[in-house]
Design a protein around this motif. Structure first.
Motif, PDB file in Angstrom:
ATOM      1  N   VAL A   7      60.575  70.715 180.172  1.00 36.50           N
ATOM      2  CA  VAL A   7      60.979  72.077 179.819  1.00 36.50           C
ATOM      3  C   VAL A   7      61.871  71.998 178.583  1.00 36.50           C
ATOM      4  CG1 VAL A   7      61.924  74.258 180.652  1.00 36.50           C
ATOM      5  CG2 VAL A   7      60.985  72.598 182.293  1.00 36.50           C
ATOM      6  N   GLY A  10      62.656  70.871 172.014  1.00 35.23           N
ATOM      7  CA  GLY A  10      63.591  70.432 170.972  1.00 35.23           C
ATOM      8  C   GLY A  10      63.461  68.921 170.825  1.00 35.23           C
ATOM      9  N   ILE A  12      65.079  66.527 172.141  1.00 36.43           N
ATOM     10  CA  ILE A  12      65.180  65.746 173.383  1.00 36.43           C
ATOM     11  C   ILE A  12      63.877  65.854 174.191  1.00 36.43           C
ATOM     12  CG2 ILE A  12      66.471  65.478 175.553  1.00 36.43           C
ATOM     13  CD1 ILE A  12      68.078  64.671 173.001  1.00 36.43           C
ATOM     14  N   GLY A  13      63.331  67.081 174.282  1.00 30.39           N
ATOM     15  CA  GLY A  13      62.076  67.253 175.023  1.00 30.39           C
ATOM     16  C   GLY A  13      60.933  66.487 174.366  1.00 30.39           C
ATOM     17  N   ASP A  31      57.704  75.429 176.273  1.00 29.62           N
ATOM     18  CA  ASP A  31      58.861  76.046 175.615  1.00 29.62           C
ATOM     19  C   ASP A  31      58.552  77.513 175.410  1.00 29.62           C
ATOM     20  OD1 ASP A  31      60.939  76.853 173.679  1.00 29.62           O
ATOM     21  OD2 ASP A  31      61.320  74.696 173.524  1.00 29.62           O
ATOM     22  N   ARG A  32      59.524  78.372 175.704  1.00 29.14           N
ATOM     23  CA  ARG A  32      59.256  79.813 175.541  1.00 29.14           C
ATOM     24  C   ARG A  32      59.152  80.186 174.064  1.00 29.14           C
ATOM     25  NH1 ARG A  32      64.808  80.838 178.404  1.00 29.14           N
ATOM     26  NH2 ARG A  32      66.175  79.969 176.839  1.00 29.14           N
ATOM     27  N   SER A  39      65.379  76.604 168.935  1.00 31.70           N
ATOM     28  CA  SER A  39      66.067  75.390 169.370  1.00 31.70           C
ATOM     29  C   SER A  39      67.156  75.011 168.375  1.00 31.70           C
ATOM     30  CB  SER A  39      65.071  74.250 169.521  1.00 31.70           C
ATOM     31  OG  SER A  39      64.914  73.563 168.306  1.00 31.70           O
ATOM     32  N   GLY A  46      70.758  66.944 160.418  1.00 30.25           N
ATOM     33  CA  GLY A  46      69.802  65.835 160.261  1.00 30.25           C
ATOM     34  C   GLY A  46      70.418  64.450 160.176  1.00 30.25           C
ATOM     35  N   MET A  47      71.637  64.299 160.645  1.00 34.22           N
ATOM     36  CA  MET A  47      72.306  62.990 160.512  1.00 34.22           C
ATOM     37  C   MET A  47      72.142  62.162 161.783  1.00 34.22           C
ATOM     38  SD  MET A  47      75.851  64.299 158.847  1.00 34.22           S
ATOM     39  CE  MET A  47      75.923  65.060 157.231  1.00 34.22           C
ATOM     40  N   ALA A 251      64.922  69.540 179.565  1.00 31.31           N
ATOM     41  CA  ALA A 251      65.411  69.206 178.213  1.00 31.31           C
ATOM     42  C   ALA A 251      65.571  70.526 177.464  1.00 31.31           C
ATOM     43  CB  ALA A 251      64.418  68.281 177.517  1.00 31.31           C
ATOM     44  N   SER A 252      66.289  71.432 178.081  1.00 37.39           N
ATOM     45  CA  SER A 252      66.328  72.820 177.609  1.00 37.39           C
ATOM     46  C   SER A 252      67.609  73.132 176.861  1.00 37.39           C
ATOM     47  CB  SER A 252      66.172  73.780 178.802  1.00 37.39           C
ATOM     48  OG  SER A 252      65.194  73.312 179.684  1.00 37.39           O
ATOM     49  N   GLY A 274      76.802  76.745 165.849  1.00 34.30           N
ATOM     50  CA  GLY A 274      77.053  76.316 164.468  1.00 34.30           C
ATOM     51  C   GLY A 274      76.039  76.968 163.540  1.00 34.30           C
ATOM     52  N   TRP A 351      70.969  80.030 159.310  1.00 30.68           N
ATOM     53  CA  TRP A 351      70.433  79.529 160.592  1.00 30.68           C
ATOM     54  C   TRP A 351      71.597  79.339 161.557  1.00 30.68           C
ATOM     55  CZ3 TRP A 351      71.707  75.017 163.186  1.00 30.68           C
ATOM     56  CH2 TRP A 351      70.881  74.671 164.258  1.00 30.68           C
ATOM     57  N   GLY A 353      72.499  77.634 165.607  1.00 29.29           N
ATOM     58  CA  GLY A 353      71.990  76.885 166.761  1.00 29.29           C
ATOM     59  C   GLY A 353      73.137  76.605 167.711  1.00 29.29           C
ATOM     60  N   SER A 386      70.669  62.576 166.768  1.00 23.29           N
ATOM     61  CA  SER A 386      70.866  61.120 166.726  1.00 23.29           C
ATOM     62  C   SER A 386      70.343  60.442 167.985  1.00 23.29           C
ATOM     63  CB  SER A 386      72.353  60.789 166.633  1.00 23.29           C
ATOM     64  OG  SER A 386      72.902  61.368 165.510  1.00 23.29           O
TER      65      SER A 386
HETATM   66  C1  LIG Z   1      75.226  73.196 162.589  1.00 17.08           C
HETATM   67  C2  LIG Z   1      74.762  72.043 163.433  1.00 17.08           C
HETATM   68  C3  LIG Z   1      74.614  70.789 162.861  1.00 17.08           C
HETATM   69  C4  LIG Z   1      74.223  69.694 163.649  1.00 17.08           C
HETATM   70  N1  LIG Z   1      74.033  68.490 163.047  1.00 17.08           N
HETATM   71  C5  LIG Z   1      73.647  67.430 163.781  1.00 17.08           C
HETATM   72  C6  LIG Z   1      73.442  66.164 163.164  1.00 17.08           C
HETATM   73  O1  LIG Z   1      73.570  66.015 161.960  1.00 17.08           O
HETATM   74  N2  LIG Z   1      73.110  65.117 163.956  1.00 17.08           N
HETATM   75  C7  LIG Z   1      72.965  65.244 165.313  1.00 17.08           C
HETATM   76  O2  LIG Z   1      72.702  64.240 165.976  1.00 17.08           O
HETATM   77  N3  LIG Z   1      73.097  66.443 165.912  1.00 17.08           N
HETATM   78  C8  LIG Z   1      73.446  67.533 165.198  1.00 17.08           C
HETATM   79  N4  LIG Z   1      73.616  68.749 165.793  1.00 17.08           N
HETATM   80  C9  LIG Z   1      73.417  68.859 167.248  1.00 17.08           C
HETATM   81  C10 LIG Z   1      71.916  68.856 167.604  1.00 17.08           C
HETATM   82  O3  LIG Z   1      71.257  69.789 166.785  1.00 17.08           O
HETATM   83  C11 LIG Z   1      71.727  69.195 169.099  1.00 17.08           C
HETATM   84  O4  LIG Z   1      72.505  68.343 169.881  1.00 17.08           O
HETATM   85  C12 LIG Z   1      70.269  69.022 169.500  1.00 17.08           C
HETATM   86  O5  LIG Z   1      69.420  69.728 168.654  1.00 17.08           O
HETATM   87  C13 LIG Z   1      70.036  69.459 170.940  1.00 17.08           C
HETATM   88  O6  LIG Z   1      68.665  69.249 171.198  1.00 17.08           O
HETATM   89  P1  LIG Z   1      67.984  69.689 172.555  1.00 17.08           P
HETATM   90  O7  LIG Z   1      66.569  69.274 172.496  1.00 17.08           O
HETATM   91  O8  LIG Z   1      68.826  69.238 173.696  1.00 17.08           O
HETATM   92  O9  LIG Z   1      68.116  71.280 172.596  1.00 17.08           O
HETATM   93  P2  LIG Z   1      67.349  72.397 171.694  1.00 17.08           P
HETATM   94  O10 LIG Z   1      67.004  71.853 170.372  1.00 17.08           O
HETATM   95  O11 LIG Z   1      68.188  73.597 171.761  1.00 17.08           O
HETATM   96  O12 LIG Z   1      66.001  72.603 172.492  1.00 17.08           O
HETATM   97  C14 LIG Z   1      65.954  73.224 173.739  1.00 17.08           C
HETATM   98  C15 LIG Z   1      64.638  73.997 173.834  1.00 17.08           C
HETATM   99  O13 LIG Z   1      64.491  74.430 175.192  1.00 17.08           O
HETATM  100  C16 LIG Z   1      63.864  75.710 175.171  1.00 17.08           C
HETATM  101  N5  LIG Z   1      64.171  76.360 176.455  1.00 17.08           N
HETATM  102  C17 LIG Z   1      65.398  76.640 176.942  1.00 17.08           C
HETATM  103  N6  LIG Z   1      65.299  77.163 178.172  1.00 17.08           N
HETATM  104  C18 LIG Z   1      63.972  77.238 178.462  1.00 17.08           C
HETATM  105  C19 LIG Z   1      63.235  77.687 179.590  1.00 17.08           C
HETATM  106  N7  LIG Z   1      63.831  78.181 180.682  1.00 17.08           N
HETATM  107  N8  LIG Z   1      61.888  77.603 179.547  1.00 17.08           N
HETATM  108  C20 LIG Z   1      61.250  77.091 178.438  1.00 17.08           C
HETATM  109  N9  LIG Z   1      61.909  76.656 177.347  1.00 17.08           N
HETATM  110  C21 LIG Z   1      63.246  76.712 177.363  1.00 17.08           C
HETATM  111  C22 LIG Z   1      64.465  76.413 173.960  1.00 17.08           C
HETATM  112  O14 LIG Z   1      63.611  77.442 173.496  1.00 17.08           O
HETATM  113  C23 LIG Z   1      64.593  75.255 172.974  1.00 17.08           C
HETATM  114  O15 LIG Z   1      63.468  75.177 172.111  1.00 17.08           O
HETATM  115  C24 LIG Z   1      73.990  69.871 165.043  1.00 17.08           C
HETATM  116  C25 LIG Z   1      74.109  71.141 165.601  1.00 17.08           C
HETATM  117  C26 LIG Z   1      74.485  72.220 164.830  1.00 17.08           C
HETATM  118  C27 LIG Z   1      74.589  73.571 165.462  1.00 17.08           C
END
Ligand SMILES: Cc1cc2nc3c(=O)[nH]c(=O)nc-3n(C[C@H](O)[C@H](O)[C@H](O)COP(=O)(O)OP(=O)(O)OC[C@H]3O[C@@H](n4cnc5c(N)ncnc54)[C@H](O)[C@@H]3O)c2cc1C
Length: 419
Positions: A7, A10, A12-13, A31-32, A39, A46-47, A251-252, A274, A351, A353, A386
């Protein structure tokens, strides 16, 4: 073939799907959102940051947060009025922001980051975009002696634990990155860090996963609820459809907390909102990514321009764009890079997030208590990009019932569950 439903599409998923598929599972990603625009993984800086071996919950963070809370353009905010969850989260965060906690997290954060960086190299090659992984390190840039002195100590510690960092005055920095004019007193070069263009990496990974036989259900319906039933997990979508899966990976991102609650596990999580803006025709293009440390702004050269990101607004997720914070980012840049002007950022798309933040600054990776077929992979806060590949690899190992390649006890998603 056992079915795994992931689920969230992003970073992680998608990384979890990559390694789960390699282990032979029949993988479905839901993903919805259609292309991950919702996400946090697309518009980030991107670091890839082995330099970040100190968790967010660290000494000095609470007092700094309180000072910044009352300044409109400061890079931190705490949403008012706070929800009960927000108050509890903050209480837990304050309980962890001490030197003992930092010492306890150092090894696992270092190992996760260095291993993930290694996996990125292999993965980027496998996706055919190895050239996009720019391995030139990261510069932490300073305008004040006080902050620079603190970072020098951190650089010393980094070298002691096997992370390469070197301290430079302005002339030294100019040699590392001659392409951008800087007005700083010095900086630290974290040589193991690197960067990439996140939305392009995600697009290449989705393409690769499709070729590997991973199924996608994007942009139709989210997952509404999960129920553990004997040797299956029943998944119900927001459209009311039900299906059974042998395993589910949550992984939501910041929304993972709600799904964990569905299966009876309380997992504190706050959104750290952010913003970022990408200049497609910048006056100068740095070749090394950097953090403008006093301003807490990240600057990354990408395939489509130079991205500037920052701000941490703690609270429940909402789509409100706080223009004071965005202005604060734009205003700070000419102070470090004098050839940029605040007006360069006028009218750029903004943007936003939500960093999925745990109170202790460590991710949640592991099986959920009482639900051996539900695996949590979230809470990566400011390090999710990362730690994508190492998280995916650990998830693959957990699903396959293998020993983990790194110790994951500290990352248990059940660490806040009362017995
Ligand atoms: C300004 C900014 C700069 C950053 N820079 C960095 C960086 O340089 N390096 C770094 O390592 N990290 C950085 N980060 C942090 C990083 O972006 C996040 O930690 C990471 O993207 C989280 O990924 P994720 O897959 O857990 O979540 P997300 O990317 O948020 O993905 C979760 C997904 O789950 C989906 N979802 C949620 N609930 C449901 C549901 N019930 N059913 C179906 N789908 C669902 C959402 O639609 C979404 O697409 C930054 C963050 C910000 C805000």
């Amino acid at each position: 073939m056992a079915r795994v439903t992931i689920v969230g599409a992003g970073i992680i998923g998608l990384c979890s799907a990559y390694y789960a598929r390699q282990k032979g599972f029949d993988v479905w990603v839901i993903d919805r959102d259609a292309e991950g625009t919702d996400s946090c993984s697309t518009g980030n800086a991107g670091m890839i940051v082995p330099s970040h071996f100190v968790p967010l919950a660290a000494p000095g963070m609470v007092s700094m947060g309180i000072k910044m809370m009352f300044k409109a353009k400061a890079p931190f905010a705490f949403k008012f009025p706070p929800t009960l969850d927000q108050i509890l989260w903050s209480w837990m965060f304050m309980g962890k922001a001490d030197p003992e906690h930092v010492a306890k997290c150092e090894t696992i954060l270092r190992d996760l980051n260095l291993e993930s960086r290694k996996l990125y190299e292999a993965m980027a090659e496998d996706l055919g975009i190895g050239y996009q992984l720019v391995q030139r390190g990261l510069l932490m840039l300073f305008k004040t002696q006080k902050a620079f002195s603190e970072e020098k100590k951190l650089a010393e510690r980094a070298n002691e634990i096997g992370i390469n960092a070197s301290v430079h005055d302005l002339d030294g920095l100019k040699k590392i990155d001659p392409t951008v004019t800087m007005n700083v007193i010095g900086g630290v070069h974290f040589e193991d860090d690197c960067h990439l263009t996140p939305h392009e990496f995600l697009a290449a990974l989705r393409k690769k996963l499709r070729e590997m036989g991973v199924h996608f259900d994007l942009g139709t319906s989210g997952v509404n609820s999960l129920t553990s039933v004997q040797d299956k997990v029943e998944v119900t979508t927001e459209r009311g459809e039900k299906f059974d899966s042998d395993y589910v990976v949550i992984a939501s991102g910041v929304w993972s907390k709600a799904l964990a609650k569905q299966v009876g596990v309380g997992m504190p999580m706050m959104a750290g909102k952010g913003y970022s803006m990408t200049l497609s025709n910048p006056v100068e293009t740095p070749t090394v990514c950097s953090l403008l440390m006093e301003a807490r702004v990240a600057v990354t050269p990408m395939q489509n321009g130079v991205r500037f990101g920052g701000t941490m607004e703690l609270g429940e997720p909402d789509d409100y764009i706080n223009m004071d914070k965005v202005k604060g980012i734009a205003e700070s840049i000419p102070g470090y890079f004098p050839n940029f002007k605040e007006s360069d950022f006028e009218g750029l798309p903004i943007w936003h997030g939500f960093r999925p933040c745990s109170p202790d600054g460590l991710p949640y990776i592991g099986k959920l208590k009482g639900n051996p077929r539900v695996v949590m992979a979230s809470g990566h806060s400011m390090m999710g990009l990362s730690l994508g590949p190492i998280t995916g690899m650990l998830v693959g190992e957990i699903l396959a019932g293998e020993d983990s390649s790194l110790p994951i006890n500290q990352l248990s998603p059940n660490r806040y569950v009362r017995n």
